[in-house]
Design a protein around this motif. Sequence first.
Motif, PDB file in Angstrom:
ATOM      1  N   ARG A  60      54.095  15.337  18.925  1.00 57.89           N
ATOM      2  CA  ARG A  60      54.012  13.906  19.200  1.00 57.89           C
ATOM      3  C   ARG A  60      55.057  13.153  18.390  1.00 57.89           C
ATOM      4  NH1 ARG A  60      48.897  10.222  17.331  1.00 57.89           N
ATOM      5  NH2 ARG A  60      49.341   8.349  18.519  1.00 57.89           N
ATOM      6  N   ALA A  71      54.810   7.486  18.732  1.00 53.76           N
ATOM      7  CA  ALA A  71      54.495   7.497  20.164  1.00 53.76           C
ATOM      8  C   ALA A  71      53.041   7.113  20.380  1.00 53.76           C
ATOM      9  CB  ALA A  71      54.748   8.886  20.735  1.00 53.76           C
ATOM     10  N   THR A  72      52.791   6.409  21.465  1.00 49.15           N
ATOM     11  CA  THR A  72      51.411   6.193  21.881  1.00 49.15           C
ATOM     12  C   THR A  72      50.892   7.480  22.515  1.00 49.15           C
ATOM     13  OG1 THR A  72      52.022   5.477  24.089  1.00 49.15           O
ATOM     14  CG2 THR A  72      51.904   3.767  22.408  1.00 49.15           C
ATOM     15  N   GLU A  99      49.625   7.684  25.429  1.00 47.52           N
ATOM     16  CA  GLU A  99      50.103   7.677  26.818  1.00 47.52           C
ATOM     17  C   GLU A  99      51.525   8.257  26.903  1.00 47.52           C
ATOM     18  OE1 GLU A  99      51.156   3.868  28.435  1.00 47.52           O
ATOM     19  OE2 GLU A  99      50.037   4.279  30.270  1.00 47.52           O
ATOM     20  N   ILE A 126      51.603  10.040  12.123  1.00 48.08           N
ATOM     21  CA  ILE A 126      52.334   8.854  12.566  1.00 48.08           C
ATOM     22  C   ILE A 126      52.790   8.046  11.356  1.00 48.08           C
ATOM     23  CG2 ILE A 126      51.153   8.712  14.788  1.00 48.08           C
ATOM     24  CD1 ILE A 126      49.397   6.478  13.583  1.00 48.08           C
ATOM     25  N   LEU A 148      47.942  11.335   9.289  1.00 51.62           N
ATOM     26  CA  LEU A 148      47.481  12.289  10.292  1.00 51.62           C
ATOM     27  C   LEU A 148      46.374  11.643  11.122  1.00 51.62           C
ATOM     28  CD1 LEU A 148      48.060  15.231  11.141  1.00 51.62           C
ATOM     29  CD2 LEU A 148      46.195  15.931   9.664  1.00 51.62           C
ATOM     30  N   ALA A 149      46.659  11.423  12.396  1.00 55.01           N
ATOM     31  CA  ALA A 149      45.771  10.634  13.256  1.00 55.01           C
ATOM     32  C   ALA A 149      44.890  11.582  14.060  1.00 55.01           C
ATOM     33  CB  ALA A 149      46.604   9.734  14.163  1.00 55.01           C
ATOM     34  N   LEU A 150      43.905  12.184  13.381  1.00 54.81           N
ATOM     35  CA  LEU A 150      43.169  13.292  14.008  1.00 54.81           C
ATOM     36  C   LEU A 150      42.349  12.899  15.224  1.00 54.81           C
ATOM     37  CD1 LEU A 150      41.929  15.508  11.064  1.00 54.81           C
ATOM     38  CD2 LEU A 150      43.732  15.988  12.722  1.00 54.81           C
ATOM     39  N   ALA A 151      42.015  11.613  15.381  1.00 52.98           N
ATOM     40  CA  ALA A 151      41.201  11.234  16.536  1.00 52.98           C
ATOM     41  C   ALA A 151      41.895  11.561  17.851  1.00 52.98           C
ATOM     42  CB  ALA A 151      40.852   9.748  16.490  1.00 52.98           C
ATOM     43  N   VAL A 152      43.207  11.781  17.782  1.00 47.14           N
ATOM     44  CA  VAL A 152      43.913  12.142  19.011  1.00 47.14           C
ATOM     45  C   VAL A 152      43.430  13.490  19.538  1.00 47.14           C
ATOM     46  CG1 VAL A 152      45.933  13.399  18.129  1.00 47.14           C
ATOM     47  CG2 VAL A 152      46.221  11.800  20.014  1.00 47.14           C
ATOM     48  N   PRO A 189      40.143  14.932  19.677  1.00 45.49           N
ATOM     49  CA  PRO A 189      39.063  14.821  20.665  1.00 45.49           C
ATOM     50  C   PRO A 189      39.420  13.937  21.858  1.00 45.49           C
ATOM     51  CG  PRO A 189      38.491  13.699  18.593  1.00 45.49           C
ATOM     52  CD  PRO A 189      39.718  14.506  18.327  1.00 45.49           C
ATOM     53  N   GLU A 190      40.313  12.975  21.673  1.00 45.19           N
ATOM     54  CA  GLU A 190      40.691  12.133  22.810  1.00 45.19           C
ATOM     55  C   GLU A 190      41.491  12.959  23.827  1.00 45.19           C
ATOM     56  OE1 GLU A 190      39.532   9.290  23.503  1.00 45.19           O
ATOM     57  OE2 GLU A 190      40.827   8.516  25.084  1.00 45.19           O
ATOM     58  N   ARG A 217      39.295  15.052  25.871  1.00 45.00           N
ATOM     59  CA  ARG A 217      38.548  14.304  26.884  1.00 45.00           C
ATOM     60  C   ARG A 217      39.385  14.031  28.125  1.00 45.00           C
ATOM     61  NH1 ARG A 217      37.121   8.930  28.383  1.00 45.00           N
ATOM     62  NH2 ARG A 217      38.827   8.133  27.113  1.00 45.00           N
ATOM     63  N   CYS A 260      37.229  18.806  14.372  1.00 38.99           N
ATOM     64  CA  CYS A 260      37.202  17.836  15.483  1.00 38.99           C
ATOM     65  C   CYS A 260      37.789  18.416  16.761  1.00 38.99           C
ATOM     66  CB  CYS A 260      37.849  16.513  15.087  1.00 38.99           C
ATOM     67  SG  CYS A 260      39.598  16.568  14.781  1.00 38.99           S
TER      68      CYS A 260
END
Lengths: 338, 338, 338, 338
Positions: free
Chosen positions: B209, B213-214, B216, B240, B251-255, B257-258, B261, B291
Amino acid sequence: MLVVLKPESTAEHRDQVLRCLDEMELRGYVVDGARPMLVEVLGINGHFDRVRLEQSPMVDRLVDRDQPVLAAGREEGDQTQVVPLGAHASLGSRRIGVIAGPCSVESEDQILRIAAGAKEAGAGGLRGGAFKPRTSPYSFQGHEEQGLAFLAKAREQTGLAIVTEVLSCEHVDLVSQYADVLQVGSRNMHHTPLLTAVGRQSKPVLLKRGWSATLEEFLFAAEYIMLQGNRNVILCERGIRTHEKYVRNTLALAVVPEVKRISNLPIIVDPSHGTGQPHLVAPMSNAAVACGADGLLIEVHHDPSRAWTDRHQTLDIAQFQSLMRGLEPFAEAAGRGL
Amino acid sequence: MLVVLKPESTAEHRDQVLRCLDEMELRGYVVDGARPMLVEVLGINGHFDRVRLEQSPMVDRLVDRDQPVLAAGREEGDQTQVVPLGAHASLGSRRIGVIAGPCSVESEDQILRIAAGAKEAGAGGLRGGAFKPRTSPYSFQGHEEQGLAFLAKAREQTGLAIVTEVLSCEHVDLVSQYADVLQVGSRNMHHTPLLTAVGRQSKPVLLKRGWSATLEEFLFAAEYIMLQGNRNVILCERGIRTHEKYVRNTLALAVVPEVKRISNLPIIVDPSHGTGQPHLVAPMSNAAVACGADGLLIEVHHDPSRAWTDRHQTLDIAQFQSLMRGLEPFAEAAGRGL
Amino acid sequence: MLVVLKPESTAEHRDQVLRCLDEMELRGYVVDGARPMLVEVLGINGHFDRVRLEQSPMVDRLVDRDQPVLAAGREEGDQTQVVPLGAHASLGSRRIGVIAGPCSVESEDQILRIAAGAKEAGAGGLRGGAFKPRTSPYSFQGHEEQGLAFLAKAREQTGLAIVTEVLSCEHVDLVSQYADVLQVGSRNMHHTPLLTAVGRQSKPVLLKRGWSATLEEFLFAAEYIMLQGNRNVILCERGIRTHEKYVRNTLALAVVPEVKRISNLPIIVDPSHGTGQPHLVAPMSNAAVACGADGLLIEVHHDPSRAWTDRHQTLDIAQFQSLMRGLEPFAEAAGRGL
Amino acid sequence: MLVVLKPESTAEHRDQVLRCLDEMELRGYVVDGARPMLVEVLGINGHFDRVRLEQSPMVDRLVDRDQPVLAAGREEGDQTQVVPLGAHASLGSRRIGVIAGPCSVESEDQILRIAAGAKEAGAGGLRGGAFKPRTSPYSFQGHEEQGLAFLAKAREQTGLAIVTEVLSCEHVDLVSQYADVLQVGSRNMHHTPLLTAVGRQSKPVLLKRGWSATLEEFLFAAEYIMLQGNRNVILCERGIRTHEKYVRNTLALAVVPEVKRISNLPIIVDPSHGTGQPHLVAPMSNAAVACGADGLLIEVHHDPSRAWTDRHQTLDIAQFQSLMRGLEPFAEAAGRGL
């Protein structure tokens, strides 16, 4: 630059330091209430004589102003400090402490139903806002003391510890009469008068990180509280503001192991605000515990679709129960329990 | 606005769509290589007649241009796609795949020593840069083909799959002759010609990533690759850029599980770049697996203090072994293995 | 650590440096094409003897690797370098250079109409994309060479200099045959092979700052180009990604005076991408010139509501004329003209 | 959702609205002190009947809760509100108002010297902190009331208006006795009790934007003040936190023309905090005025190298004089004067 005096120093020794600074054409600022006594050196310039100051009687050492964390710092071998979460639970011990509940206390019925569900699922604390910090002045600001009374009734019925936000200095006494833990919210982490006020009462304080605070600022906020004598501070990571759009905030979990390294304060994680998305709350709870968090703060409501505030990020009770079941193996993997 | 034609459509149907747009004073852009055929509608204005377009023969549906992800999207019930990591391992399956190795391939001896250590500790892949994207043009740019040959020798000796970065379109062929997985780095996630080029060869692609970057944009970058026919894409979160200073990146770990999904692509995490701090790599590896990450990418060197690049964030082999041992209970808690 | 050799050094002197490093158990990396010759020191450790290296014959000085900017740096008293903008204009001189035009070249008619309007309003250059970097692979990717030919025709009719983006190394030759200035876009600022490729041809290069690049990275990207011999680099600030929502990007104008202080390259500002809001383009153009920008890059279309791309941030021709009139007193206040 | 009642509504009409909500199984929250009367609708769900509510007697209209800005909003044709800056100056009028002075009031001599220099250079206001919000509790917290008295003396001698920060609710009365304008700092923009408190006194309020506040949050903070009856609010942009490193903050100047578009409040800019670099203060002052700022807030000290706080971003008096001279042509270009 901070001059740290030796523990046995007297006012006379402190005044010697001030005179010494005076002779260097500097000014000294005596930090109110600090033990050991501290003097900040102001206006440093060419006349500053570090060695002379270090050799003054009763001067222990000099500390760079940007080196924080006198009270909150971890020494080699320190254990995480255990902070009580009401009468029956704690944060910072082997057991992961989970605090669950609605964003706002809406009614007695609401908070009692949620408390019962939270208790049954295994929570140790009940959250719920009676004083609400709202972006808009035209939004519901909380039921205030009535809300606190509803929370107290929920504690009576369930034994859950009450965690609730205090917004302003003038309400610190009132909130500390009802709450087991006083929460200082993300918006107020930088409001030093409030930090000082909660430091002067004896209930533990849950301090949420400002959404764009640095780690250093976060720990200094804890120091503001601790300097007043209240050492029961619980840190809480709740996400930071970034360019990301699929979440309300970016949950910056690395702060958890970093706090463990440099501080002995317990740290918990709020994945509800930290993601703003119900489906991300459980996986990020697992991640938080896996990297060392001492607890979790989770928004739960018996009917999120009708919640007055934060409805889009709140779990219902069944989702919360499922989260707690799923968390257990990760708590065990971390050598802990629920 | 995208017009998606039915799978059985012909060039004639596509031209009907173009004529139909013409009559509405619009222009159609035929997406090169797309199956099913796709036509983007350009210059939308008052003359646009959505219903007429939807009812054209062989038009399947209209899709808003901002709704991404045709190829990389997850349908109800989809499993995560399993992407091979060389001959003996994979990413996206029950087993967590770990790719370890130095930032740069420095010498044959160096890469063989590290590969042996990584293998013994349980890694499935070996990372190492032969073409290096460097901030400064005055910094070492990699051993290029010689570095690839050293990596191939390490594979021979250990069986580890080789994961190495391809920087430019002109080297795609060369790198794909040596590597098991081609890495597209964070700096190049937005470089669409490279995405297209790696989409036209058959080795799996590890797509990091972009550091701002978003989500999307990240998935659209995967689509660029997949549109060329290569569906073996592995996503990689590596942190990021934010205001945080105690880490190199947040470190944006929520990405993780997203992505689970909304996409069926496997996703791994690079906690070395994601934190930039050796002492944070192990706890964040645990969190990543907790996660839902399918694997990890970790910088390891037999002597980090002398590493030519990224020395400050690289683990030594003993630290990596310890990380792998510590990871195991978390992999099990996640219902997976190492 | 970089070893800078004296201008008159030979390959023999360079090899002496390499041998000297070898004896310190270090490796030297010879920077390809650098004049004066440069050697990066790799694997620095306890054996490193700085003084010995500094005293080697023909070693000019040692430079810390994080100190950038050999080619792009400003020495005391340097003037901003003047870079030609086609045959009739320039950037970096007393006159503010304005480059206007659509996001994408859509048709010959479109670009000729816009060019005529831009010229009349006082622009010196015409922008327009023939190769488009798009987030989605399902979006229009540009008319490619046909688009370049349309731009060339617009130059013929108006005398405006053509500024157009080159996306990939393989198109550098083609684009440089048509364009007066080659643009490297924000997405590609970190793509070093492209920087090297545009450095090897002779047309000026407009280098846009990556949307989360640091200033240091921005200048190093310019160095990549200049190291190949092309010193005609124009920097362009176009906004960075932040938490702000009312704008597409946050225009970070302080970079303009900072670049003026540390570099002698001209710098222009793109307030169209830098705000993403048509009503903010004119005031931010005034601000850019007020803090020292050498020029502007502005999206203009004869009918923004029907533009194929970036319709939401594009000015119409009347708005652009009004911007130019409004800019004049600010250019004068800055001691410059339009 | 907010229900806005007509101006002539009575408590009876408001209660009708509450009953009407009750019948829809909703709750109404009466906004304390709002004129016209406002009722927030809580717990919206399927029973909500918008039309019925809109047709209730004395209901003026319904407003989405995320649409801000009842008090601070600009209507077509509105002029910027002129807010007094002491007895002799103002903000929001044709003349640019400049407020200069040190970060902290250090001594009577210091503030008198700086005030004299600021006055001579053309400032209209004097800034200086008597209550200081500091990251560390071990840093100088200000001379408090003594500092206010020094500021008052400086006003006596120079006629400059006094602008000074109020940190806590309990000091609002005290500060408003001495100050001409009360400053709410960036750290406290989200502290709603303080906003309410300064809204209840009559001195103008200078409201600094939180360093990661959205524009919407900024305006809502102004609404908190205005809802209490104090309409003299001056907004101040002072930079936001981003990944940039060469500046202390990223000065987000586009907020200036955006505020001009959507609000009638005056807005000024603080380029000292907004950049943190003395050499960037003058060019960014020019830029601020060029994009429409009504004034500037600038840190000035007679001897920055010995300043107790913010020494690294403070101008000396000669630099400030030079800034003022340089600003003049830009003020004129903007159709204004100094």
